[in-house]
Scaffold this motif. Structure first.
Motif, PDB file in Angstrom:
ATOM      1  N   ASP A  68       0.826  -1.212   0.000  1.00  0.00           N
ATOM      2  CA  ASP A  68       0.000   0.000   0.000  1.00  0.00           C
ATOM      3  C   ASP A  68       0.857   1.259   0.000  1.00  0.00           C
ATOM      4  N   VAL A  69       1.909   1.265   0.824  1.00  0.00           N
ATOM      5  CA  VAL A  69       2.721   2.476   0.937  1.00  0.00           C
ATOM      6  C   VAL A  69       3.737   2.597  -0.185  1.00  0.00           C
ATOM      7  N   ALA A  70       3.751   1.647  -1.090  1.00  0.00           N
ATOM      8  CA  ALA A  70       4.635   1.736  -2.252  1.00  0.00           C
ATOM      9  C   ALA A  70       3.901   2.289  -3.471  1.00  0.00           C
ATOM     10  N   THR A  71       2.609   2.472  -3.353  1.00  0.00           N
ATOM     11  CA  THR A  71       1.822   2.971  -4.482  1.00  0.00           C
ATOM     12  C   THR A  71       1.920   4.492  -4.581  1.00  0.00           C
ATOM     13  N   ASP A  72       1.350   5.041  -5.642  1.00  0.00           N
ATOM     14  CA  ASP A  72       1.354   6.481  -5.844  1.00  0.00           C
ATOM     15  C   ASP A  72      -0.029   7.067  -5.569  1.00  0.00           C
ATOM     16  N   ALA A  73      -0.770   6.445  -4.649  1.00  0.00           N
ATOM     17  CA  ALA A  73      -2.121   6.898  -4.333  1.00  0.00           C
ATOM     18  C   ALA A  73      -2.071   8.304  -3.722  1.00  0.00           C
ATOM     19  N   PRO A  74      -3.132   9.102  -3.887  1.00  0.00           N
ATOM     20  CA  PRO A  74      -3.117  10.507  -3.442  1.00  0.00           C
ATOM     21  C   PRO A  74      -2.790  10.715  -1.971  1.00  0.00           C
TER      22      PRO A  74
END
Length: 385
Positions: free
Chosen positions: A317-323
């Motif tokens: 989850d914390v490796a994604t580019d989510a806002p």
């Protein structure tokens, strides 16, 4: 506050660093001590002792009579069939509540109430809200009612750190479903609807009112609507923050909306006294001041990602580019992530002056959350060795 999962902050948002942090342990030992009291000798003068007891009893009776007369503790209690309403404010202790009950003529003296509360070990269980008591109510029944909290539908409690979705659920419960969670969430979905009446919403745009629905215990009227409840919470935010000085966050280029975003992160990432909150706020300010730095310029808060995914985030989850991922996106998240309490808003307005860029927290053996702050990544990692 309840115990939280351990959060750490690293210069590289990778699984290895996070796993290394999670292995850190702090051992806290407590040592019991005992005291030996010397035995007192007993005098054989029985007659003298009897006379002393009689004299002391007379003095004590005189003092009690004098105290009662001076303190005005004799209260004419409400008769059966009469009612009194008592509004217990947030943060009220047993002594303050006792005085209210005396004024309402529900108990005869403040000490009578506080002594019984202490006997029942209930001082930390007395809940704020508005109560209606009948004359002739027993002391234990009054205390039991204060422990249970206001009757459902009479009061709405919004704890610090609640999200908009959680507040909407609480509204539905407090109104018995008369105002549904969906209806309340819809009313709070666009801050621009209320911006003309509440200046602090100027920079919130068309985002939701997340962060501005002030945590408090509210009395809910029978004719309350979603709109009236939203306005009640916004008005409370205005009243509670009227004395805040926003000049510090503004000097750092933050609007009031940005400051509320930051306070909402501090709310989720801190617990304990105001000093801890102020230090946590300083860590995030220091990181915001280094946004060009690839290592120290990210907030790296798991709480922001948790807001987006609805659970504790994974390494993926914390490796994604989510806002809302502040490991991969520099700066603040798009919106606040919860309703911060006044203490966290104060911490953002007046943070500690530190050079800290890292911290982690974990409960000790007694369950008390302990915080550890570091200036560099190397120092941060040394705290785990």
């Amino acid at each position: 506050m309840p115990s939280r999962r351990r959060f750490t902050y690293s210069q590289r948002p990778n699984h290895a660093a996070r796993s290394a942090h999670a292995r850190g342990e702090r051992l806290f030992k407590t040592y019991d001590t005992s005291y030996i009291r010397p035995k007192r000798s007993k005098a054989p003068a029985i007659v003298a002792a009897v006379l002393a007891v009689v004299m002391l009893a007379g003095i004590a009776w005189g003092l009690v009579t004098l105290f009662n007369g001076c303190s005005g503790s004799q209260v004419e209690l409400l008769a059966e069939g009469q009612e009194a309403t008592v509004a217990v404010a947030d943060g009220s202790g047993a002594s303050a509540i006792a005085n209210q009950l005396v004024e309402a003529r529900l108990v005869s003296s403040a000490s009578e109430f506080t002594n019984r509360v202490n006997e029942l070990n209930a001082s930390s269980q007395l809940k704020p809200g508005t109560y209606t008591f009948e004359g002739g109510s027993s002391l234990d029944s009054i205390i039991a009612a204060l422990q249970a909290g206001p009757a459902m539908g009479n009061a709405l409690t919004v704890p610090e750190g609640f999200r908009l979705s959680e507040i909407a659920d609480a509204v539905a419960a407090a109104t018995g479903g008369r105002v549904s969670a969906e209806e309340f969430a819809a009313a709070a979905s666009d801050a621009s609807v209320y911006a003309a009446d509440y200046a602090f919403l100027a920079d919130a745009g068309t985002n939701s009112l997340e962060g501005f629905l002030f945590p408090k215990t509210y009395e809910v009227a029978d004719d309350a609507t979603a709109d009236s409840l939203v306005r009640m919470m916004l008005s409370q935010f205005a009243a509670e923050t009227a004395g805040l000085d926003w000049s510090y966050p503004q000097s750092k280029g933050l609007s009031v909306y940005d400051a509320v975003k930051l306070a909402s992160i501090v709310e989720k990432e801190s617990s304990g006294d105001d000093g801890i909150r102020a230090q946590v706020a300083s860590v995030f300010y220091n990181r915001l001041g280094n946004m060009g730095d690839p290592n120290y310029g990210f907030l790296q808060s798991d709480a922001t990602t948790a807001y987006e995914v609805g659970r504790d985030p994974t390494a993926e989850d914390v490796a994604t580019d989510a806002p809302y991922n502040t490991y991969t996106n520099q700066g603040l998240p798009p919106t606040p992530i919860c309703s911060p309490g006044l203490a966290c808003l104060q911490a953002v307005c007046a943070p500690a002056e530190t050079n800290y860029y890292f911290f982690y927290f974990a409960p000790d053996e007694a369950g008390v959350m302990q915080y550890f702050f570091s200036e560099t990544y190397e120092e941060h990692m040394e705290t785990f060795s």
